[in-house]
Scaffold this motif. Structure first.
Motif, PDB file in Angstrom:
ATOM      1  N   LEU A  44       0.818  -1.217   0.000  1.00 38.32           N
ATOM      2  CA  LEU A  44       0.000   0.000   0.000  1.00 38.32           C
ATOM      3  C   LEU A  44       0.852   1.268   0.000  1.00 38.32           C
ATOM      4  N   ARG A  50      -2.872  -0.597  -4.808  1.00 40.51           N
ATOM      5  CA  ARG A  50      -4.075  -0.500  -3.982  1.00 40.51           C
ATOM      6  C   ARG A  50      -4.335  -1.862  -3.366  1.00 40.51           C
ATOM      7  N   GLY A  51      -5.089  -1.880  -2.300  1.00 43.25           N
ATOM      8  CA  GLY A  51      -5.478  -3.140  -1.690  1.00 43.25           C
ATOM      9  C   GLY A  51      -6.386  -3.931  -2.619  1.00 43.25           C
TER      10      GLY A  51
END
Length: 119
Positions: A44, A50-51
């Motif tokens: 992250l 992005r997750g």
């Protein structure tokens, strides 16, 4: 704080706490939101990452920028997944006092104590 809101779920919460501890000042932002795998956290902080559960809500630059600014000011940033979902991000910076009208502030000009909440 915008990311804490953006990467949340409807009706979720995000708060901000600031304070001083020893020779450090800190800002801590916990939020609710999707469940994160602890192994996912280091990614992250990489640009354009992005997750897995975040879809395309952002470019993936927020925590990379936070990390770069924190390092530039000789600080440390950590992120820990919260039980039930969400993340707690904390920035610790060395407390630097200045003489004159800015005495009692960090090198960033931020007050070194206090708490607040949002949402």
């Amino acid at each position: 704080m915008a990311n804490a809101v953006r990467h949340n779920h409807p009706g979720g919460t995000a708060t901000v706490a600031t304070g001083a501890h020893g020779k450090l000042v800190f800002i801590e932002v916990p939020n609710t939101g999707p469940t994160l795998n602890p192994q996912e956290i280091p990614d992250l902080f990489e640009p354009f990452r992005r997750g897995a559960n975040h879809g395309n809500k952002s470019l993936g630059l927020g925590l990379a920028v936070v990390r770069a600014i924190t390092i530039a000011h000789h600080g440390k940033v950590t992120a820990v997944p919260r039980p039930g979902g969400g993340l707690t991000v904390r920035v610790d910076l060395p407390h630097q006092t200045r003489s004159g009208p800015h005495k009692g502030t960090t090198g960033l000009g931020l007050r070194a104590s206090g708490t607040g909440a949002c949402l």
